[in-house]
Motif scaffolding. Structure first.
Motif, PDB file in Angstrom:
ATOM      1  N   GLY A   5     -13.557  -8.754   5.825  1.00 30.08           N
ATOM      2  CA  GLY A   5     -12.138  -8.609   5.499  1.00 30.08           C
ATOM      3  C   GLY A   5     -11.862  -7.226   4.928  1.00 30.08           C
ATOM      4  O   GLY A   5     -12.609  -6.735   4.094  1.00 30.08           O
ATOM      5  N   ILE A   6     -10.797  -6.591   5.393  1.00 33.07           N
ATOM      6  CA  ILE A   6     -10.429  -5.272   4.857  1.00 33.07           C
ATOM      7  C   ILE A   6      -9.026  -5.381   4.278  1.00 33.07           C
ATOM      8  O   ILE A   6      -8.119  -5.881   4.962  1.00 33.07           O
ATOM      9  N   ASP A   7      -8.847  -4.917   3.021  1.00 35.48           N
ATOM     10  CA  ASP A   7      -7.530  -5.082   2.396  1.00 35.48           C
ATOM     11  C   ASP A   7      -6.515  -4.061   2.931  1.00 35.48           C
ATOM     12  O   ASP A   7      -6.861  -3.101   3.608  1.00 35.48           O
ATOM     13  N   LYS A   8      -5.225  -4.328   2.576  1.00 33.17           N
ATOM     14  CA  LYS A   8      -4.123  -3.540   3.111  1.00 33.17           C
ATOM     15  C   LYS A   8      -4.254  -2.033   2.834  1.00 33.17           C
ATOM     16  O   LYS A   8      -4.123  -1.218   3.752  1.00 33.17           O
ATOM     17  N   PRO A   9      -4.526  -1.621   1.561  1.00 38.73           N
ATOM     18  CA  PRO A   9      -4.659  -0.184   1.316  1.00 38.73           C
ATOM     19  C   PRO A   9      -5.773   0.464   2.140  1.00 38.73           C
ATOM     20  O   PRO A   9      -5.665   1.607   2.573  1.00 38.73           O
TER      21      PRO A   9
ATOM     22  N   THR B 257      -0.514   9.372   4.674  1.00 42.16           N
ATOM     23  CA  THR B 257      -0.935   7.978   4.909  1.00 42.16           C
ATOM     24  C   THR B 257      -2.174   7.652   4.092  1.00 42.16           C
ATOM     25  O   THR B 257      -2.277   6.586   3.470  1.00 42.16           O
ATOM     26  N   LEU B 258      -3.097   8.605   4.081  1.00 39.79           N
ATOM     27  CA  LEU B 258      -4.337   8.399   3.332  1.00 39.79           C
ATOM     28  C   LEU B 258      -4.057   8.254   1.825  1.00 39.79           C
ATOM     29  O   LEU B 258      -4.583   7.360   1.162  1.00 39.79           O
ATOM     30  N   ILE B 259      -3.194   9.136   1.311  1.00 39.47           N
ATOM     31  CA  ILE B 259      -2.891   9.086  -0.127  1.00 39.47           C
ATOM     32  C   ILE B 259      -2.136   7.803  -0.475  1.00 39.47           C
ATOM     33  O   ILE B 259      -2.431   7.148  -1.477  1.00 39.47           O
ATOM     34  N   LEU B 260      -1.172   7.434   0.385  1.00 41.55           N
ATOM     35  CA  LEU B 260      -0.403   6.210   0.116  1.00 41.55           C
ATOM     36  C   LEU B 260      -1.334   5.002   0.053  1.00 41.55           C
ATOM     37  O   LEU B 260      -1.175   4.121  -0.787  1.00 41.55           O
ATOM     38  N   GLY B 261      -2.316   4.975   0.933  1.00 43.21           N
ATOM     39  CA  GLY B 261      -3.264   3.858   0.939  1.00 43.21           C
ATOM     40  C   GLY B 261      -4.218   3.915  -0.241  1.00 43.21           C
ATOM     41  O   GLY B 261      -4.415   2.918  -0.956  1.00 43.21           O
ATOM     42  N   GLN B 262      -4.773   5.092  -0.473  1.00 49.53           N
ATOM     43  CA  GLN B 262      -5.803   5.214  -1.512  1.00 49.53           C
ATOM     44  C   GLN B 262      -5.252   5.102  -2.931  1.00 49.53           C
ATOM     45  O   GLN B 262      -5.963   4.714  -3.853  1.00 49.53           O
ATOM     46  N   THR B 263      -3.967   5.460  -3.106  1.00 53.92           N
ATOM     47  CA  THR B 263      -3.375   5.336  -4.456  1.00 53.92           C
ATOM     48  C   THR B 263      -3.510   3.898  -4.950  1.00 53.92           C
ATOM     49  O   THR B 263      -3.911   3.648  -6.088  1.00 53.92           O
ATOM     50  N   PHE B 264      -3.184   2.943  -4.040  1.00 51.97           N
ATOM     51  CA  PHE B 264      -3.197   1.546  -4.479  1.00 51.97           C
ATOM     52  C   PHE B 264      -4.560   0.893  -4.264  1.00 51.97           C
ATOM     53  O   PHE B 264      -4.715  -0.321  -4.414  1.00 51.97           O
ATOM     54  N   LYS B 265      -5.528   1.745  -3.921  1.00 50.04           N
ATOM     55  CA  LYS B 265      -6.920   1.301  -3.910  1.00 50.04           C
ATOM     56  C   LYS B 265      -7.574   1.719  -5.247  1.00 50.04           C
ATOM     57  O   LYS B 265      -8.431   1.029  -5.765  1.00 50.04           O
ATOM     58  N   THR B 266      -7.126   2.863  -5.767  1.00 49.58           N
ATOM     59  CA  THR B 266      -7.786   3.398  -6.980  1.00 49.58           C
ATOM     60  C   THR B 266      -6.988   3.156  -8.265  1.00 49.58           C
ATOM     61  O   THR B 266      -7.568   2.819  -9.292  1.00 49.58           O
ATOM     62  N   LEU B 267      -5.658   3.345  -8.187  1.00 50.01           N
ATOM     63  CA  LEU B 267      -4.856   3.264  -9.420  1.00 50.01           C
ATOM     64  C   LEU B 267      -4.946   1.897 -10.117  1.00 50.01           C
ATOM     65  O   LEU B 267      -5.112   1.848 -11.355  1.00 50.01           O
ATOM     66  N   PRO B 268      -4.863   0.769  -9.390  1.00 52.52           N
ATOM     67  CA  PRO B 268      -4.969  -0.524 -10.086  1.00 52.52           C
ATOM     68  C   PRO B 268      -6.279  -0.656 -10.885  1.00 52.52           C
ATOM     69  O   PRO B 268      -6.295  -1.260 -11.957  1.00 52.52           O
ATOM     70  N   TYR B 269      -7.369  -0.082 -10.383  1.00 53.41           N
ATOM     71  CA  TYR B 269      -8.653  -0.149 -11.097  1.00 53.41           C
ATOM     72  C   TYR B 269      -8.595   0.641 -12.396  1.00 53.41           C
ATOM     73  O   TYR B 269      -9.082   0.185 -13.440  1.00 53.41           O
ATOM     74  N   ILE B 270      -7.962   1.825 -12.312  1.00 58.34           N
ATOM     75  CA  ILE B 270      -7.878   2.677 -13.503  1.00 58.34           C
ATOM     76  C   ILE B 270      -7.063   1.966 -14.582  1.00 58.34           C
ATOM     77  O   ILE B 270      -7.427   1.948 -15.757  1.00 58.34           O
ATOM     78  N   ILE B 271      -5.940   1.370 -14.157  1.00 57.44           N
ATOM     79  CA  ILE B 271      -5.067   0.650 -15.104  1.00 57.44           C
ATOM     80  C   ILE B 271      -5.804  -0.596 -15.633  1.00 57.44           C
ATOM     81  O   ILE B 271      -5.758  -0.906 -16.826  1.00 57.44           O
ATOM     82  N   TRP B 272      -6.473  -1.281 -14.723  1.00 59.65           N
ATOM     83  CA  TRP B 272      -7.174  -2.525 -15.097  1.00 59.65           C
ATOM     84  C   TRP B 272      -8.244  -2.248 -16.163  1.00 59.65           C
ATOM     85  O   TRP B 272      -8.352  -2.981 -17.144  1.00 59.65           O
ATOM     86  N   VAL B 273      -9.014  -1.178 -15.955  1.00 60.53           N
ATOM     87  CA  VAL B 273     -10.088  -0.843 -16.912  1.00 60.53           C
ATOM     88  C   VAL B 273      -9.492  -0.628 -18.298  1.00 60.53           C
ATOM     89  O   VAL B 273     -10.021  -1.099 -19.303  1.00 60.53           O
TER      90      VAL B 273
ATOM     91  N   ASP C  95      -4.755  -7.890  -8.290  1.00 59.36           N
ATOM     92  CA  ASP C  95      -3.579  -8.672  -8.697  1.00 59.36           C
ATOM     93  C   ASP C  95      -2.507  -7.804  -9.351  1.00 59.36           C
ATOM     94  O   ASP C  95      -1.372  -8.247  -9.547  1.00 59.36           O
ATOM     95  N   LEU C  96      -2.866  -6.597  -9.739  1.00 61.00           N
ATOM     96  CA  LEU C  96      -1.894  -5.703 -10.381  1.00 61.00           C
ATOM     97  C   LEU C  96      -0.952  -5.070  -9.361  1.00 61.00           C
ATOM     98  O   LEU C  96       0.099  -4.524  -9.708  1.00 61.00           O
ATOM     99  N   ILE C  97      -1.363  -5.117  -8.088  1.00 63.28           N
ATOM    100  CA  ILE C  97      -0.536  -4.513  -7.030  1.00 63.28           C
ATOM    101  C   ILE C  97       0.684  -5.400  -6.779  1.00 63.28           C
ATOM    102  O   ILE C  97       0.580  -6.617  -6.733  1.00 63.28           O
ATOM    103  N   ASN C  98       1.840  -4.744  -6.626  1.00 70.00           N
ATOM    104  CA  ASN C  98       3.059  -5.457  -6.266  1.00 70.00           C
ATOM    105  C   ASN C  98       3.139  -5.453  -4.732  1.00 70.00           C
ATOM    106  O   ASN C  98       3.488  -4.434  -4.127  1.00 70.00           O
TER     107      ASN C  98
END
Lengths: 110, 431
Positions: free
Chosen positions: B277-281, B331-347, B364-367
């Motif tokens: 399975g590969i996620d949306k971002p 496209t790459l940045i739009l995808g990767q932002t929501f791959k990395t930013l939720p982790y930074i906030i989560w930590v 789960d932090l992603i809207n």
């Protein structure tokens, strides 16, 4: 395969330890650390009220590494009242995907 | 510095870059709307210069710098050399970009443009030094990933250095050849030297990690590294001496085969992955390479028309730029932002609570609603703008521009919502 060293305790501790450790989930892969093969050994000392876990991480600078270690410690102290838990991270043997259990592979394959 | 203090410092600098990058993306989309008509003309035009530099520096490079602060330790398996140096870099970079972009937009090639370009050069120099010191500290052997990243940083520094010379050349002409010839070299160094090599270096390490690929060989990457760098050096020498000519086809072939080897590496990683399975971002990030591929296909056509002295080459150059900056990089940045930013906030919110309470996972932090709006709006932008551009239909181009504004607005809102996230916990006995 986890190596268990259990002393001064009642039956069922091993199952309880596994159940507890399985509540720790790798936040990226959504698999618990037992099925991911990150846990190498668990020592349960009922006399000293101490649980020692020897485990590894999937990469040395894994951004979630600290979180997984803290979660392991917190989970054990949560489920085993009055026990202290310690986690030792080791890099030998180095983790690779072959350490993932059949259950883990099943989840990843979905 | 202890681990949690280090994490807090890292959090601040990464968030600062992401937030500033998001604001630049919003500004970029508004500038794009007002530049629609001039895009039909020559690319050496004040508004397009402002637009390109906002995209390349304010948006692309800004987010990449932020992400690298977070990802370099993961990729290189060592601590970042200095977080303070990262702050100094940002301090020079932001006013520099604002001054440069403003000066391009109103086209005043004087003091402000010169100061802006020098500030950017200093900011980039500090960042490159930080990467260099991070890579060279310790005794670990260098990897192909580190070579890609360091080389890309050196190309970035050279790109900016040539840019500064061109800025001064506006007021004090001293360059031995015409400005447009240097502009081509400057652009290609930035696209192939900086963005391409950096993205290959970072993704080649992270994609197999995310996908749990069993493919571990790096031979394809090594060949890719030498082919792309060889092609770029050949392009710079030949381009400086002779401009675009028939030889450029061979150089283009060399560079394209380098990218082909990288694609072959990606393919091996994808087919050997354990995680199905590969996620949306991640899907969005991987699909960005299709846009890179399309962008590359445009290059020989540009070359053909250029050698024929046909003005259509100029229009196609704008199309190529759109595919590269607005297609592939965005496209790459739009995808990767929501791959990395939720982790930074989560930590930041949950690291100490994990295991004690029932808490959300980073994903789960992603809207998801905002993420879908962003994806759909960006897709509409790409399709309608590119069709409108090729068929010269203004309404479609404006539809694309409005969609881009919608995309950047939802992106900014999403980043903002993540930044103001409130910690949520539940007791375990309620599970």
């Amino acid at each position: 395969m986890i190596a268990f060293d259990i002393s001064n305790s009642s039956d069922g501790i091993k199952d309880k330890l596994i159940t507890c450790l399985k509540t720790v989930i790798d936040p990226e892969l959504f698999i618990n650390i037992v099925d991911l093969g990150l846990v190498y050994a668990v020592k349960f000392d009922g006399k000293k009220m101490l649980i020692s876990v020897q485990m590894t991480l999937s990469s040395k600078f894994c951004p979630m590494g600290d979180s997984i270690i803290i979660a392991t410690k917190n989970s054990l102290e949560r489920d085993f009242n009055n026990f202290k838990a310690e986690v030792n991270v080791v890099w030998e043997p180095e983790w690779n995907y072959k350490f993932i259990s059949p259950e883990g592979l099943k989840i990843l394959g979905e | 510095m202890n681990s949690s203090k280090h994490q807090r410092s890292l959090y601040k600098i990464v968030i600062a870059h992401y937030s500033i990058g998001a604001v630049f993306f919003l500004i970029l989309s508004i500038m794009f709307f007002f530049s629609i008509e001039v895009m039909s003309g020559h690319y050496f035009q004040p508004m397009l210069l402002a637009l390109t530099h906002t995209a390349a520096l304010g948006w692309g490079t800004m987010v990449i710098f932020g992400a690298l602060n977070q990802l370099l330790p993961v990729i290189l398996e060592k601590e970042l050399f200095s977080i303070r140096m990262g702050w100094w870099s940002l301090l020079f970079l932001v006013p520099g970009i604002i001054l440069l972009v403003y000066s391009f937009w109103v086209f005043e090639p004087g003091l402000y443009m010169q100061i802006g370009s020098v500030l950017i050069l200093i900011g980039v120099f500090l960042f490159v030094l930080n990467v260099l010191f991070t890579i060279t500290k310790g005794k670990q052997a260098s990897s192909v990933f580190a070579e890609f990243i360091l080389t890309s940083c050196l190309w970035l520094f050279l790109t900016i250095s040539l840019g500064v010379l061109m800025v001064f050349n506006f007021q004090y002409p001293f360059l031995p050849k015409e400005h447009l010839q240097f502009l081509r070299l400057h652009a290609q160094m930035g696209i192939s030297g900086w963005f391409l090599l950096l993205i290959i270096g970072v993704s080649a390490k992270l994609i197999p990690m995310f996908l749990l690929s069993s493919y571990q060989k790096t031979n394809l990457l090594t060949v890719s590294y030498y082919l792309i760098n060889g092609a770029l050096i050949a392009f710079l020498i030949d381009g400086y001496l002779h401009g675009l000519n028939f030889n450029t086809y061979f150089i283009l072939g060399l560079g394209t085969s380098g990218i082909g080897f990288y694609f072959a590496f990606l393919y091996q990683c994808i087919i050997s992955r354990i995680r199905k399975g590969i996620d949306k971002p991640m899907v969005q990030s991987l699909s960005s390479f299709i846009l890179l591929g399309i962008g590359i296909l445009v290059l020989p056509v540009i070359l053909y028309y250029h050698i024929q002295n046909d003005a259509y080459a100029v229009q196609l150059s704008v199309l190529y730029g759109t595919f590269i900056f607005m297609g592939w990089v965005s496209t790459l940045i739009l995808g990767q932002t929501f791959k990395t930013l939720p982790y930074i906030i989560w930590v930041k919110h949950y690291e100490q609570l994990t295991g004690k309470f029932k808490i959300p996972l980073p994903a789960d932090l992603i809207n998801n609603r905002l993420l879908s709006v962003q994806l759909i709006a960006f897709f509409i932008f790409l399709v309608s703008f590119l069709v409108g551009f090729l068929l010269r239909i203004s309404a479609l181009k404006y539809l694309g521009a409005v969609s881009l504004i919608m995309c950047s607005t939802s992106y900014c809102l999403h980043v903002f919502l993540l930044l103001i996230h409130k910690t949520r916990t539940e007791k375990y006995d309620r599970i």
